[in-house]
Design an enzyme around this catalytic site. Structure first.
Site, PDB file in Angstrom:
ATOM      1  N   HIS A 145       0.846  -1.487   0.035  1.00 38.85           N
ATOM      2  CA  HIS A 145      -0.029  -0.018   0.001  1.00 38.85           C
ATOM      3  C   HIS A 145       0.794   1.255  -0.152  1.00 38.85           C
ATOM      4  O   HIS A 145       0.401   2.638   0.078  1.00 38.85           O
ATOM      5  CB  HIS A 145      -0.983  -0.199   1.030  1.00 38.85           C
ATOM      6  CG  HIS A 145      -2.008  -0.935   1.072  1.00 38.85           C
ATOM      7  ND1 HIS A 145      -2.952  -1.414   0.179  1.00 38.85           N
ATOM      8  CD2 HIS A 145      -2.476  -1.973   2.118  1.00 38.85           C
ATOM      9  CE1 HIS A 145      -3.642  -2.401   0.535  1.00 38.85           C
ATOM     10  NE2 HIS A 145      -3.420  -2.664   1.596  1.00 38.85           N
ATOM     11  N   ASP A 153      -2.845 -10.654  -2.542  1.00 36.65           N
ATOM     12  CA  ASP A 153      -3.431 -10.046  -1.245  1.00 36.65           C
ATOM     13  C   ASP A 153      -4.986  -9.384  -1.569  1.00 36.65           C
ATOM     14  O   ASP A 153      -5.001  -9.299  -2.703  1.00 36.65           O
ATOM     15  CB  ASP A 153      -2.606  -8.857  -0.774  1.00 36.65           C
ATOM     16  CG  ASP A 153      -3.042  -8.215   0.469  1.00 36.65           C
ATOM     17  OD1 ASP A 153      -2.355  -8.578   1.546  1.00 36.65           O
ATOM     18  OD2 ASP A 153      -3.958  -7.616   0.522  1.00 36.65           O
ATOM     19  N   HIS A 176      -6.406  -7.160  -0.645  1.00 34.58           N
ATOM     20  CA  HIS A 176      -6.606  -5.674  -0.925  1.00 34.58           C
ATOM     21  C   HIS A 176      -5.790  -5.229  -2.118  1.00 34.58           C
ATOM     22  O   HIS A 176      -4.681  -5.873  -2.314  1.00 34.58           O
ATOM     23  CB  HIS A 176      -6.160  -4.959   0.275  1.00 34.58           C
ATOM     24  CG  HIS A 176      -6.869  -5.342   1.643  1.00 34.58           C
ATOM     25  ND1 HIS A 176      -6.325  -6.279   2.534  1.00 34.58           N
ATOM     26  CD2 HIS A 176      -8.088  -5.152   1.941  1.00 34.58           C
ATOM     27  CE1 HIS A 176      -7.334  -6.287   3.494  1.00 34.58           C
ATOM     28  NE2 HIS A 176      -8.223  -5.727   3.143  1.00 34.58           N
ATOM     29  N   ASP A 215      -4.793 -12.818   2.989  1.00 32.12           N
ATOM     30  CA  ASP A 215      -6.331 -12.314   3.750  1.00 32.12           C
ATOM     31  C   ASP A 215      -7.436 -12.532   2.848  1.00 32.12           C
ATOM     32  O   ASP A 215      -8.529 -11.991   3.222  1.00 32.12           O
ATOM     33  CB  ASP A 215      -6.064 -10.626   4.018  1.00 32.12           C
ATOM     34  CG  ASP A 215      -5.360  -9.985   3.107  1.00 32.12           C
ATOM     35  OD1 ASP A 215      -5.207 -10.550   1.933  1.00 32.12           O
ATOM     36  OD2 ASP A 215      -4.793  -8.782   3.621  1.00 32.12           O
TER      37      ASP A 215
HETATM   38 ZN    ZN Z   1      -4.453  -7.087   2.468  1.00 32.66          ZN
END
Ligand code: ZN
Length: 287
Positions: A114, A150, A152, A230
């Protein structure tokens, strides 16, 4: 297989912070107690500012020393610059190992995907995978593919790698969800595969398979994997459906491409994280 880790990366955290030290502590314990895989544990070396600054502005590095929260997911921790730099160093060591033909996994925190070119965010301080990708390009790799599974969106990796020559980025992620980007492709080289929350497992897996097929058609000479765990059914930070066997299948799928690759830990917040990582590593090893 080489595992690059350092128990000292568990030295920061705070109550209620999901990106907690036990993620790595418990995984090290499981990997050291198992007997199916022959693992060689190595500590990360070091990284120069010059290598970090290919991906980030100098302000990002300077900000790590300011004892104030960056955002609500990215608090200040004492010595976070040291932790973040060790995680970057591990990613570079993983790159070097992959180039020597070794199987390798970087088991470090903080994660990185991120972190934007100009700002840390979302538990991430420096973008490990983007820094390693730019280092690979600067030192002879012609075509580097980055694959992010991931749950996200790898918004920071996309921000740093968008329109970089010789790089393609593939991210499969739940959408809409944090960080609310990745709904469509960006630039000539960033390919996003959004998956709705509560999507059936086999649909999610088919999306991953599509993305891997697209990666294969890029004909990379090196693959960097942002390995987040995740999208797991029982992860507290997502509404996605994957099971342990899907992470095994992912490891196997990257191995089957027959191209040197390395993987770095990103997210994964369930108590089953050690088993999920172990399943992935067995896939990578072809066990
Ligand atoms: Zn994540």
């Amino acid at each position: 297989m080489k595992i690059i880790t350092d128990e000292r990366c568990t030295g920061y955290g705070q109550p209620g912070y999901p990106e907690r030290p036990a993620r790595v502590e418990n995984t090290i314990a499981l990997l050291k107690s198992q007997t199916e895989l022959a693992l060689d544990f190595a500590r990360p070396t070091s990284v120069t500012d010059e290598i970090i600054l290919r991906a980030h502005t100098p302000e990002v590095l300077a900000r790590l020393a300011v004892p104030e929260p960056i955002d609500e997911d990215t608090p200040y921790f004492a010595d976070i610059a040291t932790y973040a730099r060790a995680s970057v160093a591990a990613s570079l060591d993983a790159l070097a190992a992959a180039r020597r033909g070794e199987m390798v996994f970087s088991l470090m925190r903080p994660p990185g995907h991120h972190a934007l070119r100009t700002k840390s965010m979302g538990f991430c301080f420096l973008n490990n995978i983007a820094i390693a990708t730019l280092e690979a390009r600067a030192t002879g790799a012609k075509r580097v593919a980055v694959f992010d599974f991931d749950v996200h969106h790898g918004n920071g990796t996309e921000d740093i790698l968008v329109n970089q020559a010789g790089v393609e980025f593939f991210s499969v992620h739940e959408h809409p969800s944090y960080p609310h980007t990745g709904g469509e492709n960006r630039g000539h080289n960033c390919f996003n595969y959004p998956v709705q929350p509560d999507t059936p497992r086999l649909t999610y897996r088919a999306k991953l398979a599509n993305a891997i097929d697209d990666l294969r058609s890029f004909r990379p000479d090196l693959i960097a994997v942002s390995a987040g765990f995740d999208a797991y059914l029982r992860d507290p930070l997502s509404d996605s459906p994957l099971l342990e066997e899907d992470f095994y299948w992912l490891g196997q799928s990257f191995r089957a491409l027959g191209v040197p690759f390395f993987s770095l830990l990103e997210g994964g917040y369930s108590k089953d994280l050690p088993e999920l990582i172990f399943a992935y590593l067995k896939g990578v090893a072809g066990k």
